[in-house]
Design an enzyme around this catalytic site. Structure first.
Site, PDB file in Angstrom:
ATOM      1  N   LYS A  75      39.284  55.219  48.702  1.00  0.00           N
ATOM      2  CA  LYS A  75      40.611  55.655  49.164  1.00  0.00           C
ATOM      3  C   LYS A  75      40.497  56.778  50.183  1.00  0.00           C
ATOM      4  CE  LYS A  75      43.313  54.630  44.984  1.00  0.00           C
ATOM      5  NZ  LYS A  75      44.156  55.265  43.949  1.00  0.00           N
TER       6      LYS A  75
ATOM      7  N   HIS B 230      30.096  23.233  33.526  1.00  0.00           N
ATOM      8  CA  HIS B 230      29.612  22.381  34.607  1.00  0.00           C
ATOM      9  C   HIS B 230      29.496  23.169  35.918  1.00  0.00           C
ATOM     10  CE1 HIS B 230      30.087  18.516  32.354  1.00  0.00           C
ATOM     11  NE2 HIS B 230      30.743  19.362  31.587  1.00  0.00           N
TER      12      HIS B 230
ATOM     13  N   GLU C  54      36.487  49.449  34.082  1.00  0.00           N
ATOM     14  CA  GLU C  54      36.950  50.762  34.519  1.00  0.00           C
ATOM     15  C   GLU C  54      36.725  51.823  33.429  1.00  0.00           C
ATOM     16  OE1 GLU C  54      41.174  51.030  35.715  1.00  0.00           O
ATOM     17  OE2 GLU C  54      40.426  51.239  37.748  1.00  0.00           O
TER      18      GLU C  54
END
Lengths: 441, 441
Positions: B418, B305, B284
């Site tokens: 938003k 792995h 951010e």
């Protein structure tokens, strides 16, 4: 069962991206079907949902019942493909909070997937004085992490139940004929299950490797296999309508167009370890010869408030694959007479409606920000849908690896650190390497 | 306290990478110290470990005690920086298995950090009929996810304890003067704590935002602040010996040299959510204007792995930052008279020895594979070392953002989804956008 939406790739890849790759896809599908491509010896997973060992499957179900009756805790010892598949499915279907829940199945603790002393001591403390069983999963029996853990938990079992009692509580999933663990299991008389020769670790979740722990958690493994079988049948029909062909072609076109990161996103917190399983599947299959998409994952909407800024405006190096499940339950947003938060326009609406609009909002925002979007829409989470999705991702992975012109079924790079480690640990026979390495440190 | 090893960057970045950046670092450090760079209004975190509100700190400690006495569960409602900091530190210091452990402090459940219906229903089920309290954390009180969750848990509290009783169990961490939650908290008489104006969400873990939940989990927040204060003091001394300057310069040189991904690795499973906190902090702060390292994380040895193959041989686009802690406990590897696994050359050695050699082995393998390596060596995990590390990463982040010539303290891209979401949800005033968006879907 699965709805693939590629409309939000428009403008990011050539319109004929699929037709350009039809010949490659046909060849890839044929190599998977006939086991005759690079790494073909490890493509047993392709027909596994049809050809799996039915007798062993019944023994897995019986062993799961026995463990549920004999123990309050199952310790699952394994690493890599012998760890992530079971953990992914248990988190996804029984919840990341599975151990916290009130239930009539045992807690499941994973061990032998690392070398942290404090994590090991905590696992032993979490077992406490409860009855426990062990499922040790290792093809060879000599991989350091699970081998060390098995030494420890075997000793704890023998201390608690005696050698005879311990034997009744150890379940070995290992090679069908060879290896250290196979030899021990034969000698001791442990119940044994098979890591098939033709299925690599990262493709092994639908073998005994994944199925025994999954069944112990109370998940219906017949449904899981049934979902995978449905995917196998549907995806075996080649052509431009096949969603696996479409997705594999799109991924390849995005990669060739310069995208370096595939970001797997989901709106369900229970998906976190499924994404980890997916990372191994794709990272280990494609990440070789200096090639391959870097697999990363995010949990939305949480990570819209952490990685969201980067996705929206950082380096333009990624595309996003969003997996969306219909909710199982329903929750209606309560009204607040005082409307303190100004959200009364949502009162009486299901929370799932908000989630759905958030997902649509995010897709458009990210596309506008230069992040191509793939959407995989699924029905509500169940053993069946999970089985379908597992096979879908495996099959796309096989196709993708062949499109990328790598062997998707080997993992030569995993050996590099192991050789160094044996040397630095002082394993007999590695004396020269040890000296050379120590000088560099 | 912290030992930074940059020797494994040799050959990957110019030898004079640090001296080349001394002027930039001096300027960056000065802007942080004087709050006069881009985003300077949000650099209150720089002297927070010295200047924090001592009276409020004592109230946090008292509230934590009260919650410990009144409840068996604390529900922490918040998203982004109002979620990840507390979760990171609780996982790191009290364990990812904190809720599973036998203890005399409450379980801690996080809510309001997503929109999953099933996860919400599960959280409610996990509380069951136990006594619970709520810490709602939101500067505005109108962010959708926490606001919806607060509606729900407030209603559950009022149903269970009545309006008066609920009031005694709600702790609001919010703006000191303004906003919906502040207004409600004043009107209802909730105990209040402050989200400071000059500390952004991703830097707020050492404010009340993080400290109250952390203290409820029984973690010594004085030690945590003490560790951060030590880091603040040590890192405020500029120059080539300053590890924050070195690390920021190295990151910048690696990025300029073409690396696009920073992979944060740790050998402790409890570090997983600390890495998530770190991803928000760096993603951010740096991910804007088409720039910034993509932050990703791995848990070793488990992920050797899974992601190990990609790291070793995939696209050469990353460098690795390894955080290593000394173990707290000790575990000696038992001997196996039959040496089934061939590991008797390790018998009698501490598990930590194996972990240490594995880490050294991995570093050399990855460096040989073309992955530059940064190593951060820490003493055993404690509130003090965690506080130190938090501040170290924050300070390096501030320096890094300024070297990158971005404002590290804003997050303009988070708004994009938003706005779309409000429109698609039918929020009054967004009718035009809604129509335009729906047409694209």
């Amino acid at each position: 069962m699965l709805n693939l939406d590629l409309t939000k790739l428009e403008g990011f890849i050539p319109q004929d991206y699929l037709s350009q790759r039809m010949a490659g896809l046909e060849k890839a599908a044929s190599m998977l079907a006939n086991h005759d491509g690079p790494g073909g010896d490890f493509t047993g997973w392709v027909y596994l949902p049809r050809d799996y060992d039915k007798e062993e499957f019944a023994r897995i179900q019986a062993a799961a019942k026995k463990i549920q009756q004999q123990s309050q805790v199952l310790v699952v010892i394994g690493i890599g493909g012998s760890y992530l598949g079971a953990r992914a499915v248990i988190d996804l279907l029984a919840s990341p909070n599975y151990n916290l829940k009130k239930k009539d199945t045992p807690d499941i603790l994973f061990a032998g997937n690392g070398l942290s002393t404090d994590a090991l001591l905590e696992t032993i403390a979490l077992i406490g004085d409860r009855d426990f069983s062990v499922n040790v999963i290792s093809k060879s029996g000599t991989t350091t992490e699970p081998a060390v853990a098995f030494r420890i938990f075997k000793a704890l079992l023998e201390e608690k139940y005696g050698k005879e009692g311990a034997r009744e509580r150890i379940y070995a999933t290992t090679d069908k004929a060879r290896g250290a663990l196979k030899g021990l299991a034969d000698a001791e008389g442990y119940e044994e299950f098979v890591v098939p020769d033709d299925v690599g670790g990262r493709f092994s979740v639908l073998t005994a490797v994944g199925l025994l722990p999954i069944a112990v958690a109370g998940i219906d493994i017949e449904e899981l296999m049934g979902g995978a079988a449905q995917a196998m049948t549907e995806l075996s029909v080649g052509g431009a309508e096949n969603p696996a062909w479409q997705y594999a072609a799109a991924r390849h076109a995005l990669y060739q167009g310069g995208k370096k990161v595939e970001l797997l996103a989901c709106y369900e917190p229970c998906f976190r370890f499924f994404a980890e399983w997916w990372k191994q599947l794709y990272g280990e299959s494609e990440g070789k010869e200096g090639k391959g998409l870097f697999p990363a994952s995010v949990e939305f909407t949480a990570d819209l408030h952490s990685m969201g800024q980067y996705i929206q405006e950082g380096e333009r190096l990624m595309f996003e694959t969003v997996v969306q499940f219909a909710p199982k339950g329903e929750f209606i947003i309560p009204n607040d007479p005082e409307n303190v938060d100004g959200l009364n326009f949502l009162s009486g609406k299901p929370l799932a409606f908000v989630a759905q609009q958030a997902m649509r909002a995010v897709i458009l925002a990210h596309v506008d920000g230069g992040v191509p979007n793939v959407r995989i829409e699924m029905p509500a989470l169940s053993a069946k849908t999970a089985g379908y999705l597992i096979y879908f991702f495996e099959y796309v992975c096989g196709l993708s690896g062949y499109l990328l012109e790598v062997n998707p079924f080997n993992q030569p790079g995993v050996e590099a650190y192991k050789v160094n480690m044996y040397a630095l640990l002082g394993k007999p026979g590695y004396e020269e390497q040890k000296k050379a390495l120590e000088e560099r440190l």
